[in-house]
Design a protein around this motif. Structure first.
Motif, PDB file in Angstrom:
ATOM      1  N   MET A   5       0.816  -1.214   0.000  1.00 16.61           N
ATOM      2  CA  MET A   5       0.000   0.000   0.000  1.00 16.61           C
ATOM      3  C   MET A   5       0.855   1.271   0.000  1.00 16.61           C
ATOM      4  SD  MET A   5      -3.398  -1.010   2.242  1.00 16.61           S
ATOM      5  CE  MET A   5      -4.140   0.578   1.901  1.00 16.61           C
ATOM      6  N   ASP A   6       1.783   1.339  -0.968  1.00 17.83           N
ATOM      7  CA  ASP A   6       2.596   2.545  -1.111  1.00 17.83           C
ATOM      8  C   ASP A   6       1.846   3.579  -1.940  1.00 17.83           C
ATOM      9  OD1 ASP A   6       2.706   1.603  -3.699  1.00 17.83           O
ATOM     10  OD2 ASP A   6       4.875   1.310  -3.738  1.00 17.83           O
ATOM     11  N   GLN A   7       2.539   4.632  -2.389  1.00 20.81           N
ATOM     12  CA  GLN A   7       1.857   5.703  -3.106  1.00 20.81           C
ATOM     13  C   GLN A   7       1.259   5.233  -4.428  1.00 20.81           C
ATOM     14  OE1 GLN A   7       4.548   8.842  -4.109  1.00 20.81           O
ATOM     15  NE2 GLN A   7       5.857   7.561  -5.429  1.00 20.81           N
ATOM     16  N   ASP A   8       1.757   4.130  -4.965  1.00 20.33           N
ATOM     17  CA  ASP A   8       1.220   3.599  -6.222  1.00 20.33           C
ATOM     18  C   ASP A   8       0.331   2.371  -6.005  1.00 20.33           C
ATOM     19  OD1 ASP A   8       2.499   5.548  -7.748  1.00 20.33           O
ATOM     20  OD2 ASP A   8       4.347   4.380  -7.868  1.00 20.33           O
ATOM     21  N   TRP A 104      -9.398  -0.702   3.178  1.00 22.60           N
ATOM     22  CA  TRP A 104     -10.028   0.494   3.755  1.00 22.60           C
ATOM     23  C   TRP A 104      -9.418   0.825   5.112  1.00 22.60           C
ATOM     24  CZ3 TRP A 104     -15.833  -1.225   2.960  1.00 22.60           C
ATOM     25  CH2 TRP A 104     -16.127  -1.230   1.597  1.00 22.60           C
ATOM     26  N   THR A 105      -9.245  -0.209   5.922  1.00 22.23           N
ATOM     27  CA  THR A 105      -8.705  -0.007   7.269  1.00 22.23           C
ATOM     28  C   THR A 105      -7.326   0.648   7.209  1.00 22.23           C
ATOM     29  OG1 THR A 105      -9.934  -1.861   8.215  1.00 22.23           O
ATOM     30  CG2 THR A 105      -7.928  -1.197   9.349  1.00 22.23           C
ATOM     31  N   GLU A 108      -7.357   4.279   5.940  1.00 23.09           N
ATOM     32  CA  GLU A 108      -7.792   5.198   6.999  1.00 23.09           C
ATOM     33  C   GLU A 108      -6.685   5.429   8.021  1.00 23.09           C
ATOM     34  OE1 GLU A 108     -11.530   3.622   8.415  1.00 23.09           O
ATOM     35  OE2 GLU A 108     -12.364   3.617   6.386  1.00 23.09           O
ATOM     36  N   LEU A 109      -5.957   4.371   8.360  1.00 25.17           N
ATOM     37  CA  LEU A 109      -4.836   4.529   9.284  1.00 25.17           C
ATOM     38  C   LEU A 109      -3.758   5.441   8.692  1.00 25.17           C
ATOM     39  CD1 LEU A 109      -4.417   0.915  10.717  1.00 25.17           C
ATOM     40  CD2 LEU A 109      -5.184   2.955  11.960  1.00 25.17           C
ATOM     41  N   GLN A 110      -3.513   5.300   7.403  1.00 21.72           N
ATOM     42  CA  GLN A 110      -2.500   6.138   6.758  1.00 21.72           C
ATOM     43  C   GLN A 110      -2.960   7.584   6.646  1.00 21.72           C
ATOM     44  OE1 GLN A 110      -1.333   4.496   2.967  1.00 21.72           O
ATOM     45  NE2 GLN A 110      -0.603   2.568   3.851  1.00 21.72           N
ATOM     46  N   ARG A 111      -4.143   7.810   6.123  1.00 21.01           N
ATOM     47  CA  ARG A 111      -4.572   9.169   5.795  1.00 21.01           C
ATOM     48  C   ARG A 111      -4.933   9.995   7.031  1.00 21.01           C
ATOM     49  NH1 ARG A 111      -2.264   7.352   2.385  1.00 21.01           N
ATOM     50  NH2 ARG A 111      -2.906   6.864   0.255  1.00 21.01           N
ATOM     51  N   SER A 413     -22.008   5.052   3.900  1.00 16.81           N
ATOM     52  CA  SER A 413     -21.416   4.657   5.169  1.00 16.81           C
ATOM     53  C   SER A 413     -21.972   5.466   6.327  1.00 16.81           C
ATOM     54  CB  SER A 413     -19.891   4.847   5.100  1.00 16.81           C
ATOM     55  OG  SER A 413     -19.285   4.612   6.350  1.00 16.81           O
ATOM     56  N   ARG A 414     -21.761   4.908   7.533  1.00 16.20           N
ATOM     57  CA  ARG A 414     -22.087   5.605   8.771  1.00 16.20           C
ATOM     58  C   ARG A 414     -20.840   6.142   9.472  1.00 16.20           C
ATOM     59  NH1 ARG A 414     -25.704   1.757   7.693  1.00 16.20           N
ATOM     60  NH2 ARG A 414     -27.891   2.079   8.241  1.00 16.20           N
ATOM     61  N   SER A 415     -19.695   6.028   8.819  1.00 14.92           N
ATOM     62  CA  SER A 415     -18.416   6.392   9.433  1.00 14.92           C
ATOM     63  C   SER A 415     -17.837   7.649   8.803  1.00 14.92           C
ATOM     64  CB  SER A 415     -17.407   5.253   9.276  1.00 14.92           C
ATOM     65  OG  SER A 415     -16.116   5.664   9.651  1.00 14.92           O
ATOM     66  N   PHE A 416     -17.275   8.513   9.640  1.00 19.31           N
ATOM     67  CA  PHE A 416     -16.647   9.734   9.158  1.00 19.31           C
ATOM     68  C   PHE A 416     -15.212   9.499   8.682  1.00 19.31           C
ATOM     69  CE2 PHE A 416     -20.060  11.301  11.894  1.00 19.31           C
ATOM     70  CZ  PHE A 416     -20.613  12.281  11.090  1.00 19.31           C
ATOM     71  N   LEU A 417     -14.744   8.270   8.746  1.00 22.07           N
ATOM     72  CA  LEU A 417     -13.429   7.941   8.220  1.00 22.07           C
ATOM     73  C   LEU A 417     -13.505   7.276   6.854  1.00 22.07           C
ATOM     74  CD1 LEU A 417     -11.539   6.517  11.362  1.00 22.07           C
ATOM     75  CD2 LEU A 417     -11.558   8.850  10.472  1.00 22.07           C
TER      76      LEU A 417
END
Length: 469
Positions: A5-8, A104-105, A108-111, A413-417
């Motif tokens: 899950m790098d920039q590319d 997705w998880t 979200e952790l990265q961003r 979704s119900r999530s703000f992430l």
């Protein structure tokens, strides 16, 4: 081997990388269908910990954890702690190879949290502490999460009897410039065969000021509420249907069915279908007059597990894909609206991927001039918003329609992430187009292609719904 899950991430060729990094990634987000709570935006909620923002109400994650044999107490139970629930999720996640939740998880952790490691049982404590500390920062409130996600407009999902008070508070608040508008979801009006229908209709009477005795009264009450929603900035309706129906009936027949429904009497399936069709046809015509988009989600079998429905209620992860075939009735319904020039802009979301080609072929029969792609096949929905599901949906749309007019992604979704789902989609979109280009299936016109992915990412949605962002 590519780095995890790098920039590319998901970009397998140079054209895809250019399209994403130079064009798609720069575009704002319009989340035109979601289930987030407008009160939490108005009050600018801050979350105490990552479990609250991540696991609360997220039936996608709940299903994953259940599939690993975890006791329900550590999923939705009241006796387990948030830390224990988070630990169970962290322990289960590494097994979910191929599941979009894994991507997705970590997006979200990265961003949002700047964490580029891997969440598992061993790192759970580290991630828990990092995320909880980060959540206390000023920019990590609900509004902060929305702003840093570059969101320009949000359409929530709202019942006709809703006061929309929180939308009004947001409209009156000069400190928050993201548009938050209601979307009309009249399922409870249509579900004449469901428990609580009569009580619900009494509430509709109160908010509309219309005494409901016959089908004409129902329509009058709905029209009043639609006009109120329109004044509040509503741009779209949304229907959660078992399947699309075509079953015309006379006013007298409909009045008789309504009386049985209000009295709590049992109804035949034909009577239910007649009532639902009448309401859907009426509101569809009104949507055309108001300029709203009609969104039709169909094909779910809901609340399949009786024991868990009794324990937890609806929308807790016990729905699945249905197989009811409704091509004929879909065509007849659209044709009925089209005959009188009252077919609104319409997005159809089939839950069963088997229906992708069916829907794609139907759209071409009724395209009009209200917008490019007046009729749309909605983005891959629910059980289909996976990497393969998104690719299949877009390939089908490209094969049978015009991908360049597509209104693109939403979170549902119900999530703000969950705004990273837009990034996930854009990466998949750019890789799909890039692959076609590098295979020699489309000219290497990067300027035109860049405009196309920007349209699909943002501009098409902005124009189609009239958000004026």
């Amino acid at each position: 081997m590519k780095k995890f899950m790098d920039q590319d991430f998901l970009l397998s060729n140079e054209t895809a990388k250019t399209l994403f990094h130079d064009y798609a990634s720069k575009m704002p987000v319009i989340d035109y269908h979601c289930h987030i709570n407008p009160q939490e935006i108005a009050e600018n909620r801050k979350f105490e910990n990552i479990t609250q923002v991540w696991l609360g109400g997220d039936h996608y994650k709940w299903r994953l954890i259940r599939s690993c044999g975890v006791d329900e107490e550590f999923i939705t139970g009241s006796k387990s702690t948030d830390r224990e629930k988070f630990q169970k999720f962290a322990e289960c996640l590494p097994r979910a190879i191929g599941n979009p939740l894994y991507h997705w998880t970590h997006l979200e952790l990265q961003r949002y949290f700047g964490y580029y490691g891997v969440l598992n049982a061993d790192t759970a404590e580290e991630v828990w502490n990092l995320c909880n500390q980060k959540l206390q920062e000023d920019g990590m409130s609900v509004r902060g999460l929305i702003k840093q996600s570059n969101v320009k407009a949000i359409a929530t999902t709202d019942d006709p009897i809703d006061s929309l008070e929180w939308h009004q508070k947001l409209k009156d608040d000069p400190t928050f410039d993201v548009k938050v508008v209601p979307a009309w979801r009249p399922d409870k009006v249509m579900n004449i065969n469901k428990a609580g229908f009569s009580d619900y209709m009494k509430q509709l009477e109160i908010v509309s000021g219309v005494s409901i005795k016959n089908i004409a009264d129902v329509k009058a009450a709905l029209e009043k509420r639609m006009e109120f929603f329109n004044r509040m900035g509503c741009r779209a309706s949304d229907h959660g249907l078992d399947y699309l129906i075509y079953n015309p009936a006379s006013e007298e027949e409909l009045d008789a069915v309504l009386q049985k429904g209000l009295a709590g009497e049992s109804l035949t399936q034909e009577e239910v279908n007649k009532y639902k069709y009448a309401i859907l046809l009426f509101v569809g015509r009104k949507y055309a007059k108001l300029g709203w988009v009609m969104e039709l989600h169909y094909g779910a079998l809901r609340n399949t597990n009786d024991a868990m429905f009794q324990r937890l209620g609806a929308d807790t992860g016990f729905d699945c894909i249905g197989t009811h075939f409704c091509a004929d009735s879909t065509v007849q319904f659209l044709n009925e609206l089209n005959k009188t020039g009252e077919l609104p802009k319409t997005i159809i979301y089939p839950l069963n991927p088997v229906d992708n080609a069916v829907v794609g072929s139907i759209l071409g029969c009724f395209q009009g001039t209200l917008a490019p792609g007046q009729l749309q096949q909605g983005s891959a929905w629910w059980f289909n918003d996976t990497k393969t599901g998104m690719i299949d949906q877009m390939v089908n749309l490209a094969n049978l329609g015009v991908l360049g007019t597509f209104t693109g992604m939403l979170t549902d979704s119900r999530s703000f992430l969950s705004y990273t789902r837009h990034e996930y989609f854009r990466r998949i979109l750019c890789n799909l187009i890039g692959t076609w280009v590098e295979n020699g299936e489309y000219p290497d016109d990067i300027e035109y292609l860049g405009k196309m992915v920007q349209d699909i990412s943002f501009h098409n949605t902005n124009r189609y719904f009239g958000f004026d962002c």
